[in-house]
Design a protein around this motif. Structure first.
Motif, PDB file in Angstrom:
ATOM      1  N   ASP A 233       0.805  -1.293  -0.147  1.00 31.40           N
ATOM      2  CA  ASP A 233       0.147  -0.022  -0.051  1.00 31.40           C
ATOM      3  C   ASP A 233       0.864   1.105  -0.153  1.00 31.40           C
ATOM      4  OD1 ASP A 233      -1.693   2.374   0.719  1.00 31.40           O
ATOM      5  OD2 ASP A 233      -3.029   0.859   1.576  1.00 31.40           O
ATOM      6  N   HIS A 234       0.770   2.123  -1.068  1.00 27.89           N
ATOM      7  CA  HIS A 234       1.621   3.219  -1.161  1.00 27.89           C
ATOM      8  C   HIS A 234       1.007   4.551  -0.473  1.00 27.89           C
ATOM      9  CE1 HIS A 234       2.699   0.613  -4.652  1.00 27.89           C
ATOM     10  NE2 HIS A 234       3.723   1.062  -4.266  1.00 27.89           N
ATOM     11  N   VAL A 235      -0.072   4.318   0.463  1.00 32.16           N
ATOM     12  CA  VAL A 235      -0.659   5.532   1.104  1.00 32.16           C
ATOM     13  C   VAL A 235      -0.695   5.096   2.692  1.00 32.16           C
ATOM     14  CG1 VAL A 235      -2.855   6.982   1.451  1.00 32.16           C
ATOM     15  CG2 VAL A 235      -2.061   6.125  -1.012  1.00 32.16           C
ATOM     16  N   VAL A 236      -1.212   3.984   2.951  1.00 33.29           N
ATOM     17  CA  VAL A 236      -1.188   3.849   4.520  1.00 33.29           C
ATOM     18  C   VAL A 236      -0.193   2.711   4.820  1.00 33.29           C
ATOM     19  CG1 VAL A 236      -2.783   2.769   6.260  1.00 33.29           C
ATOM     20  CG2 VAL A 236      -3.758   4.028   4.193  1.00 33.29           C
ATOM     21  N   GLY A 237       0.741   3.205   5.506  1.00 34.01           N
ATOM     22  CA  GLY A 237       1.819   2.445   6.090  1.00 34.01           C
ATOM     23  C   GLY A 237       1.671   1.342   7.333  1.00 34.01           C
ATOM     24  N   PRO A 238       2.579   0.647   7.722  1.00 31.74           N
ATOM     25  CA  PRO A 238       2.514  -0.321   8.713  1.00 31.74           C
ATOM     26  C   PRO A 238       2.207   0.446  10.105  1.00 31.74           C
ATOM     27  CG  PRO A 238       4.725  -0.176   7.999  1.00 31.74           C
ATOM     28  CD  PRO A 238       4.048   0.735   6.965  1.00 31.74           C
ATOM     29  N   ALA A 239       2.501   1.688  10.231  1.00 31.63           N
ATOM     30  CA  ALA A 239       2.166   2.396  11.474  1.00 31.63           C
ATOM     31  C   ALA A 239       0.574   2.412  11.933  1.00 31.63           C
ATOM     32  CB  ALA A 239       2.728   3.940  11.533  1.00 31.63           C
ATOM     33  N   SER A 240      -0.136   2.500  10.947  1.00 31.25           N
ATOM     34  CA  SER A 240      -1.581   2.498  11.163  1.00 31.25           C
ATOM     35  C   SER A 240      -2.052   1.284  11.705  1.00 31.25           C
ATOM     36  CB  SER A 240      -2.417   2.870   9.891  1.00 31.25           C
ATOM     37  OG  SER A 240      -2.066   4.009   9.502  1.00 31.25           O
ATOM     38  N   MET A 241      -1.418  -0.097  11.213  1.00 27.18           N
ATOM     39  CA  MET A 241      -2.049  -1.269  11.561  1.00 27.18           C
ATOM     40  C   MET A 241      -1.478  -1.371  13.030  1.00 27.18           C
ATOM     41  SD  MET A 241      -3.663  -3.793  10.886  1.00 27.18           S
ATOM     42  CE  MET A 241      -4.250  -3.834   9.247  1.00 27.18           C
ATOM     43  N   ARG A 242      -0.297  -1.214  13.429  1.00 25.26           N
ATOM     44  CA  ARG A 242       0.230  -1.254  14.660  1.00 25.26           C
ATOM     45  C   ARG A 242      -0.692  -0.567  15.677  1.00 25.26           C
ATOM     46  NH1 ARG A 242       5.356  -0.629  11.931  1.00 25.26           N
ATOM     47  NH2 ARG A 242       5.278   1.542  12.488  1.00 25.26           N
TER      48      ARG A 242
END
Length: 174
Positions: A122-131
């Motif tokens: 995903d080029h917009v929402v990165g892993p910080a959001s899932m964490r």
């Protein structure tokens, strides 16, 4: 979104909310504020945290730049087209950190079932959001699923080897 929820809830026996990207954040916020009136959530790449330093500059940039190019069609499937905005107002983007912070702070209030899909790219929402989502959700309220890009040969090989069940690789319960 909240204004539309009341009339919808008055017409429907049960309301489930689906949200993609920023819509995932908004869906979570409605679930936090409306409680049991929301029966469940399905989220795809929910945006809950900045993954670029550009947001640190947004409070200043909003006085200099009116808008930035929007991001659309971030889908790897050939021929797929995603609708989106051509431009993103910087003044509006500057409000996102406050929304993210408030939503993440209240994630423990989300007790409804949550099914979350996270694209491997995903080029917009990165892993910080899932964490942020996984750290804040009430224990046991959600399932995670990883979406795989559909490459016919690789996908068929993975399915034969037992790596995929159906269209997704479902992770353990939270």
């Amino acid at each position: 979104m909240d204004a539309a929820f009341g009339p919808l809830a008055s017409r429907c026996e049960q309301v489930f909310i689906f949200g993609l990207s920023m819509g995932g954040c908004l869906a979570l916020r409605v679930a936090e504020t409306r409680g049991a009136a929301v029966r469940g959530l399905v989220l795809v790449n929910p945006s809950l945290a900045p993954d670029t330093k550009l947001f640190l500059l947004a409070p200043v940039l909003k006085h200099v730049i009116r808008s930035l190019p929007g991001i659309t069609s971030d889908i790897s499937k050939p021929g797929a087209h995603e609708l989106g905005y051509d431009r993103v107002p910087v003044r509006a983007a500057a409000t996102l950190p406050k929304l993210w912070s408030e939503t993440v702070r209240n994630l423990s209030q989300v007790t409804q079932p949550v099914l979350v899909y996270r694209s491997t790219v995903d080029h917009v929402v990165g892993p910080a959001s899932m964490r942020a989502l996984l750290a804040g959700l009430a224990h046991g309220s959600g399932d995670r699923a990883r979406m795989h890009r559909q490459l016919p040969r690789r996908h068929a090989r993975q399915r034969r080897r037992g790596h995929l069940r159906g269209q997704r690789d479902v992770s353990s319960r939270l």
